[in-house]
Design an enzyme around this catalytic site. Structure first.
Site, PDB file in Angstrom:
ATOM      1  NE  ARG A  75      -5.458  -7.018  -0.102  1.00  0.00           N
ATOM      2  CZ  ARG A  75      -5.166  -6.737   1.147  1.00  0.00           C
ATOM      3  NH1 ARG A  75      -5.853  -7.318   2.132  1.00  0.00           N
ATOM      4  NH2 ARG A  75      -4.208  -5.898   1.461  1.00  0.00           N
ATOM      5  CB  CYS A  79      -2.768   3.837   0.726  1.00  0.00           C
ATOM      6  SG  CYS A  79      -0.977   3.794   0.486  1.00  0.00           S
ATOM      7  CG  ASP A  94       7.010  -5.260  -4.620  1.00  0.00           C
ATOM      8  OD1 ASP A  94       5.878  -4.965  -4.193  1.00  0.00           O
ATOM      9  OD2 ASP A  94       8.051  -4.702  -4.219  1.00  0.00           O
TER      10      ASP A  94
END
Length: 409
Positions: free
Chosen positions: A227, A353, A265
């Site tokens: 980040r 991930c 999202d």
């Protein structure tokens, strides 16, 4: 001189011996050649020996799992008392103090399962609370000894820990014959906080953390330095953060001086959380979009896109080997769309991930997406998970996060 062995003995085949000698801590049910005549108690400690009877290690027995033994030690002289576990907890904390910046110790992964030789245990620190997830029966049985030590070791180092909260609402527990649950762990003689919410600060960005209901333990700590890498590039750019969840990448980009950031999202709950975090940080260069990324990117391609920096940090598209092919198609779709959407000279941050979506597969997918999009990728940086999620060589399951920063030309 080796101590006399008193633990039940499991003899394993050459395949298991090779894995254990190579550093992997798991013994699979199918690799056991010989088990004790009387079945030991589930979750107890057992010795593992080679086909010729050489000692390979001691670990927790799991009678319900295909992973039958998880090693905790390869030293035949170890005594598994409270002092042993205290040393191991101290070792884990000392490691975090070494590899993390001091400001990051208040929000970090304290225990990362097998990588810290605590098989099946995750412990995250969110300010004044430790949040645990226990996925092996051996660790479940050890909790009365181990969990008070977690608080003791941190407090002895001057850290404030007000309670330990368990997030055992994970389906994997069924494979160990364990029920799902969540709630406060009772530390002897102590009361716990009344709230299951707290606040953390990472890279100078403040986040509200709901560790009772948030994803996994409440907040994903593994991308902290990725980040920061995004924040460093964001100044002056118009940024689209897909799969924003808590807004972490978007917030870092906004704080880094982006001209405008859109946090997108599919979950209205996630968008509400991201908005709350933006307000907490006083960031007014952000807007929010509740839309599926798989629909959003094609729509923007048709309508025209104002973005010159796109971030793709989706949840794991695969958690099993059998679904890898479908997952890679999903990764390719969003990366292809992002590359097409960006102007030449724009920037792309893309991550996975999933342990099963290996780095080789991910790179192959990126090459194919770039070819189909008629773009070339100029690599800026390749990163992995933060060092409080250490990768233990010989244990590929600990190596899961891929993160690439590109200029798309």
């Amino acid at each position: 001189m080796k101590s006399e062995r008193t633990y039940p003995v499991y003899r394993v085949n050459k395949h298991a011996e090779g894995l254990l000698v190579g550093g992997h801590p798991w013994v699979y049910e199918n690799d056991i050649l010989e088990a004790p005549g009387t079945t030991p108690e589930n979750g107890t400690l057992v010795d593992v020996v080679s086909p010729k009877g050489a000692y390979l290690g001691t670990g927790f027995l799991s009678l319900k799992s295909k992973i039958r033994v998880r090693l905790i030690s390869r030293n035949a002289n170890d005594t598994f008392d409270t002092a042993f576990w205290r040393r191991r907890v101290e070792y884990a904390w000392a490691y975090r103090k070494t590899v993390l910046e001091p400001a990051d110790l208040s929000a970090c992964r304290f225990i990362f399962g097998e990588a810290d030789q605590f098989p099946g245990l995750t412990v995250d620190r969110f300010n004044n609370v430790l949040v645990t997830q226990t996925l092996s029966v051996g660790m479940e049985k050890l909790k009365p000894v181990l969990f008070p030590l977690l608080a003791e070791v941190l407090r002895a180092d001057g850290q404030t820990i007000d309670g330990i909260y368990e997030r055992n609402d994970e389906a994997l527990r069924a494979k160990e014959g364990l029920e799902q649950n969540k709630g406060w762990f009772t530390l002897p003689g102590e009361s716990h906080p009344e709230t299951t919410q707290t606040e953390i600060c990472e890279n100078g960005v403040y986040y509200h953390v709901d560790f009772e209901n948030g994803q996994k333990t409440g907040f994903s700590l593994d991308q902290k330095y990725n980040r920061r890498a995004v924040a460093r590039l964001a100044a002056g750019h118009t940024v689209l953060d897909c799969f924003t969840h808590t807004g972490s990448f978007a917030l870092n980009a906004a704080k880094g001086g982006a001209a405008r950031v859109t946090a997108a999202d599919i979950s209205a709950e996630a968008i509400a959380m991201a908005k709350r975090n933006a307000e907490r940080n006083g960031l007014d260069n952000m807007d929010f979009l509740c839309e599926d990324t798989f629909a959003l990117l094609p729509r923007l391609e048709k309508e025209g896109s104002p973005y010159d920096f796109i971030i793709l940090d989706p949840p794991a598209f695969t958690k099993a080997r059998r679904t890898v092919e479908n997952a890679m198609r999903g990764y390719k779709e969003i990366n292809y769309r992002a590359m097409k959407l960006l102007p030449r000279g724009g920037y792309l941050a893309t991550a996975s991930c999933s342990h099963f979506a290996t780095e080789d597969l991910f790179i192959k997918m990126l090459r194919a997406a770039a070819k189909d999009a008629h773009r070339q990728l100029r690599q800026i940086e390749v990163k992995q998970q933060a060092p409080d999620h250490p990768i233990l060589w010989g244990v590929p399951e600990t190596n899961y996060l891929k993160f690439f920063l590109f200029q798309v030309i």
